[in-house]
Each structure stands twice: as C-alpha cells, then as structure tokens.
Scaffold this motif. Structure first.
Motif, PDB file in Angstrom:
ATOM      1  N   LEU A   1      -5.916 -11.418-108.073  1.00 53.41           N
ATOM      2  CA  LEU A   1      -7.294 -10.988-108.340  1.00 53.41           C
ATOM      3  C   LEU A   1      -7.361  -9.483-108.572  1.00 53.41           C
ATOM      4  N   ASN A   2      -6.603  -8.731-107.785  1.00 48.56           N
ATOM      5  CA  ASN A   2      -6.637  -7.277-107.927  1.00 48.56           C
ATOM      6  C   ASN A   2      -6.036  -6.827-109.256  1.00 48.56           C
ATOM      7  N   ALA A   3      -5.069  -7.592-109.772  1.00 45.10           N
ATOM      8  CA  ALA A   3      -4.475  -7.242-111.072  1.00 45.10           C
ATOM      9  C   ALA A   3      -5.507  -7.348-112.188  1.00 45.10           C
ATOM     10  N   ILE A   4      -6.323  -8.418-112.155  1.00 47.21           N
ATOM     11  CA  ILE A   4      -7.370  -8.561-113.169  1.00 47.21           C
ATOM     12  C   ILE A   4      -8.455  -7.503-112.953  1.00 47.21           C
ATOM     13  N   TYR A   5      -8.789  -7.268-111.683  1.00 45.62           N
ATOM     14  CA  TYR A   5      -9.821  -6.273-111.353  1.00 45.62           C
ATOM     15  C   TYR A   5      -9.400  -4.874-111.808  1.00 45.62           C
ATOM     16  N   LEU A   6      -8.107  -4.568-111.686  1.00 49.76           N
ATOM     17  CA  LEU A   6      -7.619  -3.267-112.124  1.00 49.76           C
ATOM     18  C   LEU A   6      -7.807  -3.086-113.627  1.00 49.76           C
ATOM     19  N   GLN A   7      -7.622  -4.165-114.396  1.00 54.12           N
ATOM     20  CA  GLN A   7      -7.856  -4.088-115.840  1.00 54.12           C
ATOM     21  C   GLN A   7      -9.330  -3.802-116.134  1.00 54.12           C
ATOM     22  N   LEU A   8     -10.231  -4.433-115.350  1.00 53.59           N
ATOM     23  CA  LEU A   8     -11.666  -4.165-115.523  1.00 53.59           C
ATOM     24  C   LEU A   8     -11.975  -2.710-115.198  1.00 53.59           C
ATOM     25  N   ALA A   9     -11.405  -2.199-114.099  1.00 54.09           N
ATOM     26  CA  ALA A   9     -11.647  -0.807-113.722  1.00 54.09           C
ATOM     27  C   ALA A   9     -11.125   0.144-114.794  1.00 54.09           C
ATOM     28  N   ASN A  10      -9.963  -0.161-115.370  1.00 51.84           N
ATOM     29  CA  ASN A  10      -9.410   0.683-116.436  1.00 51.84           C
ATOM     30  C   ASN A  10     -10.274   0.654-117.691  1.00 51.84           C
ATOM     31  N   ALA A  11     -10.902  -0.494-117.940  1.00 49.69           N
ATOM     32  CA  ALA A  11     -11.780  -0.599-119.109  1.00 49.69           C
ATOM     33  C   ALA A  11     -13.008   0.294-118.974  1.00 49.69           C
ATOM     34  N   MET A  12     -13.361   0.653-117.733  1.00 50.94           N
ATOM     35  CA  MET A  12     -14.519   1.516-117.489  1.00 50.94           C
ATOM     36  C   MET A  12     -14.172   2.994-117.577  1.00 50.94           C
ATOM     37  N   THR A  13     -12.923   3.320-117.849  1.00 51.10           N
ATOM     38  CA  THR A  13     -12.500   4.713-117.885  1.00 51.10           C
ATOM     39  C   THR A  13     -11.770   5.017-119.186  1.00 51.10           C
ATOM     40  N   ILE A  14     -11.568   6.306-119.441  1.00 55.22           N
ATOM     41  CA  ILE A  14     -10.813   6.787-120.603  1.00 55.22           C
ATOM     42  C   ILE A  14      -9.617   7.573-120.083  1.00 55.22           C
ATOM     43  N   ASP A  15      -8.427   7.023-120.259  1.00 51.53           N
ATOM     44  CA  ASP A  15      -7.195   7.676-119.800  1.00 51.53           C
ATOM     45  C   ASP A  15      -7.263   8.028-118.311  1.00 51.53           C
ATOM     46  N   GLY A  16      -7.800   7.087-117.521  1.00 53.53           N
ATOM     47  CA  GLY A  16      -7.840   7.288-116.080  1.00 53.53           C
ATOM     48  C   GLY A  16      -8.926   8.207-115.581  1.00 53.53           C
ATOM     49  N   ARG A  17      -9.875   8.560-116.411  1.00 57.57           N
ATOM     50  CA  ARG A  17     -10.989   9.418-115.990  1.00 57.57           C
ATOM     51  C   ARG A  17     -12.299   8.809-116.459  1.00 57.57           C
ATOM     52  N   SER A  18     -13.392   9.260-115.851  1.00 56.26           N
ATOM     53  CA  SER A  18     -14.697   8.767-116.251  1.00 56.26           C
ATOM     54  C   SER A  18     -15.134   9.432-117.552  1.00 56.26           C
ATOM     55  N   THR A  19     -16.199   8.920-118.143  1.00 58.58           N
ATOM     56  CA  THR A  19     -16.660   9.410-119.447  1.00 58.58           C
ATOM     57  C   THR A  19     -17.164  10.845-119.346  1.00 58.58           C
ATOM     58  N   GLN A  20     -16.960  11.600-120.418  1.00 57.64           N
ATOM     59  CA  GLN A  20     -17.399  12.988-120.464  1.00 57.64           C
ATOM     60  C   GLN A  20     -18.307  13.278-121.657  1.00 57.64           C
ATOM     61  N   SER A  21     -18.482  12.313-122.547  1.00 58.51           N
ATOM     62  CA  SER A  21     -19.308  12.536-123.732  1.00 58.51           C
ATOM     63  C   SER A  21     -19.835  11.195-124.227  1.00 58.51           C
ATOM     64  N   GLU A  22     -20.746  11.271-125.195  1.00 61.81           N
ATOM     65  CA  GLU A  22     -21.291  10.052-125.785  1.00 61.81           C
ATOM     66  C   GLU A  22     -20.207   9.249-126.498  1.00 61.81           C
ATOM     67  N   THR A  23     -19.242   9.947-127.079  1.00 68.35           N
ATOM     68  CA  THR A  23     -18.129   9.245-127.738  1.00 68.35           C
ATOM     69  C   THR A  23     -17.342   8.416-126.730  1.00 68.35           C
ATOM     70  N   ASP A  24     -17.088   9.005-125.548  1.00 72.11           N
ATOM     71  CA  ASP A  24     -16.400   8.266-124.487  1.00 72.11           C
ATOM     72  C   ASP A  24     -17.206   7.051-124.048  1.00 72.11           C
ATOM     73  N   THR A  25     -18.523   7.199-124.001  1.00 72.94           N
ATOM     74  CA  THR A  25     -19.389   6.094-123.595  1.00 72.94           C
ATOM     75  C   THR A  25     -19.258   4.920-124.556  1.00 72.94           C
ATOM     76  N   LEU A  26     -19.271   5.220-125.836  1.00 69.28           N
ATOM     77  CA  LEU A  26     -19.105   4.165-126.841  1.00 69.28           C
ATOM     78  C   LEU A  26     -17.722   3.517-126.733  1.00 69.28           C
ATOM     79  N   GLN A  27     -16.705   4.325-126.413  1.00 74.59           N
ATOM     80  CA  GLN A  27     -15.357   3.795-126.254  1.00 74.59           C
ATOM     81  C   GLN A  27     -15.281   2.837-125.062  1.00 74.59           C
ATOM     82  N   VAL A  28     -15.951   3.184-123.954  1.00 76.97           N
ATOM     83  CA  VAL A  28     -15.972   2.310-122.779  1.00 76.97           C
ATOM     84  C   VAL A  28     -16.650   0.990-123.107  1.00 76.97           C
ATOM     85  N   ALA A  29     -17.756   1.048-123.855  1.00 71.46           N
ATOM     86  CA  ALA A  29     -18.444  -0.189-124.246  1.00 71.46           C
ATOM     87  C   ALA A  29     -17.527  -1.081-125.078  1.00 71.46           C
ATOM     88  N   TYR A  30     -16.762  -0.465-125.965  1.00 71.26           N
ATOM     89  CA  TYR A  30     -15.808  -1.238-126.782  1.00 71.26           C
ATOM     90  C   TYR A  30     -14.706  -1.843-125.903  1.00 71.26           C
TER      91      TYR A  30
END
Length: 721
Positions: free
Chosen positions: A288-317
């Motif tokens: 379960l944690n392996a799948i959850y880790l993929q979800l958590a990574n999908a919410m970030t950009i290169d291991g960090r949270s979003t810093q711009s609107e472009t990053d936000t669109l990338q997270v949505a994708y």
C-alpha cells in the motif's frame, strides 16, 4: 591595479547584494506594518478634524471607530465597517425604543437591557466572522447610547444622532484611507494562503510516505482543519473588495469543500496504515505504501512542492496520469500478495486500496479546482454546480450560557451602580459589557480579558500623561495632532502582533475614552481617576465571569463538544434523511472551531476534542458510504444485519463502553458473514457488496484499535453521556 579594481568591484557587488536582500526582507516583513501605522494615524487625525469641523460632541468616538475597524487589508476594513454600521444602527434603534418605554423605570430599563445583551452575546456565538461582530455591536451600542440617555432623557435623539454621525465619520475615514493609500488587497492574500495550503499538504503527503513513523505528522493535521475556517474568513472579506473575488468565489467554496474531504480521506488512510503496522501486516503495508508513494510523488515536482502556475498545471497532469494507471498498479500489487494471506489481512489490503482510490479521486478534483483558481482560468475547469458552503452548527446549551454570562455581567454592574449611586457607573457598565461580549468567541476569553486589562492600565497611564501634561499646552489642530500621535502609533503597533493585539486594542479604547477634549478641552483629574478605576473594575468583573462560566477551556465544555460530535454519528446512523459527507464535515469542524480547540491543540482536553473530530469523520464517512450503497435495496436478509450495525454504532457513541464496543464488533462480523453469501440471493451487485464490506471492515479495524479515542476516553465520555 586591475586585480585591486576587480576585488573592489566584487566587494561592492557583494555589499549591494546584501543591501538589496535587506531591503527585500524589510519590504516583505516590516513595510506592511509601517504602512498600516501611517494609514491608521492619517485616518484617525482625519476623523478628528472632520468631527471638530462639524462641531460634534466627541471626536474621540470617531477616532476610536477608526482604530477598531482599521486592518492591514482593504477588504477587511470594508467588511468590518459594513457590519459595524449594521450593528450600531440596530443598537441605536433598540436604545431609542427602550428609552421611550422605560425612561422613568430604571429597573425595567436595565432588565430589558440585560435580556438584549444576553441575546446579542448568544447571537455572536451562533454566527461567525463579521456577522458575529455585528451582534456584539448591537449589544454594547445600547450601553453607549441608552445609558447616557437615562440620565438625560430629553437628549436621547440628540445623543443617538451625534454618536452615529461620529461613527459614520470614523468608518468613512478608515475605508477611504485604506483604499486610497497603498491599498493591500485581500485577493492576493487569499491566493497566497491557498498556495501555501496546497504546498504544505503536498509536503505532508510526501513526508507521510517517506517517514510514516515521524511523530510531527500528527501535529500538522489540526493546522489544516483551522486553515479551512481562516480561509473562509478571508473569503468573507474579499466579497466587498473587487469583482475578481466575487467571480471566483464559487470555485473557492468548492475548493474548501474538496479539501475537507481530502484531509479526512488522508487521515483515514494514514490511520489504517498505522493499525496495520501495529498488527504486523508488513507485506500489506509495504504494498500500500508503494502505491501511496507514487501518489505523493505525483503531487510534487522533482521532490518539491509547486512554486509557480506552470508547476501547478504539471501536478494536475501527473495526477491525471496516475489515475489512468491506478488500476494497473493495484493489479500488480495484488500479484505480490502471498497466497496464504489471512482473510482479514486481505481485507486490510482491499480497504487500503479503496481509501487510496478515494483519496486519489478527491486529490484530482481538488487539484483541478486549485489550478483553475490560482491560474485564474475559467471554462472547462469551472464549477458546474453550486458547492455547499460551510454551515453553522453549535451547542445550544453553550450558546445559552454565553448569553446568561453577558446578562449577568450587566446585571451585577448595574446593581452596584444603583445601590451605591456610583458616579462612574455608566462608564463601568459600558466597558464591562464591551469586554463580556467582545471576547465571548475568543479561543480563551479569560486570558484575552487579562491581556485587555494590561492594555487598559497602559491606556490609562498614556491618557493621564496626555490629558494633564500635553493637551494643556496644545494650541490648534497641529499641536493637538502631535500630542495624540505617539499614543495612536504605539497602540496601533501593539495590534499588529497577535500576541499583543488585545493589549493594543485596550490601550486604544481606554486612551480614547479618557481623552479630555471634545469641541473644547475639559479634563477633570477626579473624574479621570474615577472613570479609570471603573474601567479596571469592569474588566476585572468580566474576567471573573469568564472564569466562573468558562465555555472555552473547561473540561465540562470539552466533554459537551465531544458529546455533540458523537451525536452526529447517531444522526448518520438513525435519521431517515441521509446526511451527506459535506454536511457531516461542516457540522463537525464547525463545532470544533467554535470551541477553540484548534487554536489550543497543545492542551490535553483540546487534543481529545480533535481526536474525536477525526474519529467521527472517519466512522461517519464509512456509515454514509454504507447507507448510500443499500438505500435502494429492500431485502430483510441484508437489511436486518446492517440495521443492527447502525443501531450498535449509534448506541456505542451514545453510551461508549467496552460492552457496547464488543457488541458493535459482533454486529459487524454478522453483517460481513451475511455479505459472504450468494450475491443473487441478496439482490446486491458485486461493486455494492465490495464497497459495503470495505467500509464495515474499516469501522471494525477502528474499533479494534486500543489507542482509539473511543477506548482511551470511555470513562470521561460516560460522565456526560
């Protein structure tokens, strides 16, 4: 020579870079406070000048109004001014009414006044934000206008008209200065807070997946609960600011609703993993944690949270891509499950997958709404239906006690005034009512009142020095402004810091109350000290009343809130009309927010309330999901055991003890055995059965947890059950 020049130039660039960094830091941190103090001073002096120009009795009332409504952001000034005007108008109308009815009957006048103060105090507890403030104003305006009118009935209309004129001047000056001089819009603040919440939650997901045993995680979730209501306050202030705020208000409400659901689903999944680790289901936890880790990574950009609107669109994708392959990841994880896995371990895995699926879908919706809001885009991502706004939910007994407390404060001070014929009785009653109503909704009214008393002492000292050492030498408006400005700036500076805000407010109120100038200078040392003693006595009386009827930090009030939370589960189980998830979220979170437990989460009793909130939301969501899947099924073989589960869960939350907990677990086991029968005989689809079994198992695992709030607080619960 060239080397020296290069060294000198490098040093200059380094120095200039340091200066730029310092200026940037000053602009972000200290400049807003400096601008606020300048605006407060200009608005206060403008209000004083206009009051003197129109020859109004008390210019200090206009200046005090400026100090009360002036805020850092223009939207808050507009909103607070509107509700102050509304509350003041209602208070003046009631003042005229009761003076006309009871002007010759002081006892009846004070009795009616006590009832009105009690109603307004209770109203301030029922409503939130600036609606609550309007009730407070409607209450103590009766003292400001009505009490002086009892001494001079023939001047009632004159007193009312001059007070509302002075207040209007203060409101106009505050709103004009706030909007014209370096205006700071709430819309930008709201976007900043929305981005911060999204980034912080993304960091929380990543931290939970990488370090599931980190103890700091448990202290983060209450902060997100508080953010929901703080952002609602910000949104309430932006409505009067500009068209952009109103245009995107529906998306904001939708985003707040979706975040409530996301935070609850996250906590439910996190608790399930914790219980599985505790029971030793390491293989299930790892998958379960392996799948959850993929979800958590999908919410970030290169291991960090979003810093711009472009990053936000990338997270949505990225989230959309993760959703598309979620079923495949689950299929691969199922293949890795041991063949000899126990029945309940397999149920743990299936329940975890169900919660992960729900969390993924909710994060996807929340991210899309957030993207549309932060990138200021409407269209395909626009909201298609009216979202449910946060509704009020409160404990009627606590509201009634707050009203009684306000009425008692007035009654005691009025009795002292009548029996002793106290010359400063009107002053004492007014300040006593102000403090007993204004802080009724504070997280810790008693502590706030003590801080207010500190400010009252400071305001008295400043008032004395200004009255008898500075105003006596003031000739003309310029000298008058110079005499008052230091105290205004000092009190205003105190209000810019949350820890000293009550001290600053009291300093301003008491200082302005004792300033000895009206249209002419008139300061009497004897009257000054009498009024100062009356103010301090009134504040002390309010603190005493808050201590005697403590609705914010007493153990009894916390148990009342816990009971009200449990009653929500009873409603989910018993009421014919199924409660929605959003309604459950709204009601539960509103109860906790009103109690002030979020702001005092370090206290033991408040930790218990927050634990109850999270437990109620977990179990409540599961109950609602079960009822949604069986509402169209009419089969006694299925309805009887499931109704037994509903009855047992309701009874457990009505009278929590070990016997009812075991009875509920047995009822769940019976229902799950029934669901193992042939689907055709139950007239139940496979998907419905799967959903019901998963939610039943989730409730069962929560009840088996010895660290759950149901077990840990059973004895305390029974005291108010």
């Amino acid at each position: 020579m060239i080397a020296l020049a290069k060294t000198w130039w490098s040093n200059q660039r380094h120095v200039w870079g340091g200066i730029q960094d310092a200026l940037c830091e000053w602009k972000q941190q200290d400049a807003p406070t400096f601008v606020y103090l300048i605006k407060l001073l200009i608005a206060s002096l403008l209000a004083m000048w206009l009051s003197l120009f129109f020859e109004l009795d008390q210019p200090r009332t206009a200046m005090m109004t400026v100090a009360i409504v002036m805020q850092m952001h223009s939207g808050m000034v507009f909103t607070k001014s509107f509700y102050r005007m509304l509350g003041t108008t209602v208070g003046i109308i009631v003042s005229l009414l009761i003076v006309s009815l009871f002007v010759q009957e002081r006892i009846f006048f004070l009795l009616f006044m006590a009832v009105w103060i009690g109603i307004c105090t209770a109203g301030s507890m029922v409503f939130r934000n600036y609606q609550s403030y309007a009730f407070v104003l409607a209450g103590y305006t009766l003292c400001i206008v009505g009490l002086p009118a009892t001494l001079h009935p023939e001047q009632t209309f004159y007193i009312a008209s001059t007070r509302i004129s002075e207040i209007m001047i203060g409101l106009i000056c505050a709103t004009l200065v706030s909007d014209l001089i370096f205006p700071k819009r709430m819309w930008g603040v709201m976007l900043t807070n929305v981005r911060k919440r999204f980034n912080d939650f993304s960091d929380l997901l990543r931290l939970t997946a990488a370090k599931p045993d980190d103890p700091s995680i448990q202290s983060v979730l209450p902060k997100f609960i508080a953010d929901i209501f703080s952002l609602e306050t910000i949104q309430a202030s932006t409505g009067m600011e500009n068209d952009k705020s109103r245009l995107y208000s529906m998306q904001f409400w939708q985003m707040n609703k979706e975040f409530m659901e996301v935070s609850t689903s996250y906590h439910a999944f996190d608790q399930l993993l914790r219980r599985q680790r505790k029971t030793g289901h390491t293989k299930v936890v790892a998958l379960l944690n392996a799948i959850y880790l993929q979800l958590a990574n999908a919410m970030t950009i290169d291991g960090r949270s979003t810093q711009s609107e472009t990053d936000t669109l990338q997270v949505a994708y990225q989230l959309e891509h993760f959703r598309s392959r979620f079923a495949e990841e689950v299929h691969l994880a199922r293949k890795q499950l041991p063949i000899a896995l126990e029945h309940y371990e397999r149920l743990d895995f299936d329940t975890g997958i169900e919660l992960l699926s729900r969390l993924t879908e909710e994060l996807y919706r929340y991210t899309n709404t957030y993207t549309a809001l932060t990138t200021l885009q409407l269209g395909a991502k626009n909201i298609t239906q009216e979202p449910v706004k946060i509704v009020s939910h409160f404990d009627p007994l606590l509201v009634a006690l707050a009203g009684i407390r306000g009425a008692l404060a007035l009654g005691i001070l009025s009795t002292i005034w009548i029996l002793t014929d106290w010359g400063s009785g009107v002053e004492a009653i007014t300040i006593g009512v102000v403090t007993s109503t204004l802080f009724a909704t504070a997280p810790s009214p008693k502590n706030t009142t003590i801080k207010f008393m500190t400010g009252a002492v400071i305001g008295t000292v400043l008032g004395y020095y200004c009255n008898f050492h500075m105003l006596t030498h003031a000739q003309g408006f310029l000298m008058l402004a110079l005499a008052l400005s230091p105290a205004i700036i000092f009190a205003g500076y105190l209000t810019t810091r949350p820890s000293t805000a009550p001290i600053g407010a009291a300093t301003f109120v008491i200082f302005m109350s004792h300033i000895g100038f009206n249209s002419t200078y008139n300061a009497n040392p004897v009257a000054f000290f009498n009024d100062a003693i009356a103010d301090l006595f009134a504040v002390l009386m309010s603190a005493l009343m808050y201590g005697l009827i403590d609705l914010s930090s007493s153990r009894w009030s916390r148990l009342r809130i816990s009971k009200a939370l449990r009653e929500l589960i009873i409603r989910c189980c018993k009421e014919p009309q199924l409660m929605s998830r959003t309604e459950l979220e709204n009601r539960a979170r509103d109860l906790v927010q009103r109690a002030g437990s979020i702001q005092q989460a370090s206290e033991k009793a408040d930790k218990m309330v927050i634990q109850w909130l999270l437990s109620i939301l977990e179990i409540g969501h599961a109950i609602i999901a079960i009822r949604e899947n069986i509402q169209d099924i009419d089969n006694p073989a299925l309805s009887i055991p499931l109704n037994a589960v509903m009855d047992s869960v309701a009874e457990l939350h009505r009278r929590p003890d070990e016997a009812h907990r075991q009875q509920t677990i047995k009822a769940i086991d019976w229902a799950m055995l029934t669901l193992d029968e042939d689907l055709a005989s139950l007239s139940l689809s496979y998907e419905n059965r799967r959903q019901i079994v998963m939610m039943l198992h989730f409730i069962r695992s929560a009840l088996l947890d010895d660290e759950s709030v149901l077990v840990a607080n059973a004895q305390a619960i029974r005291e108010v059950a």
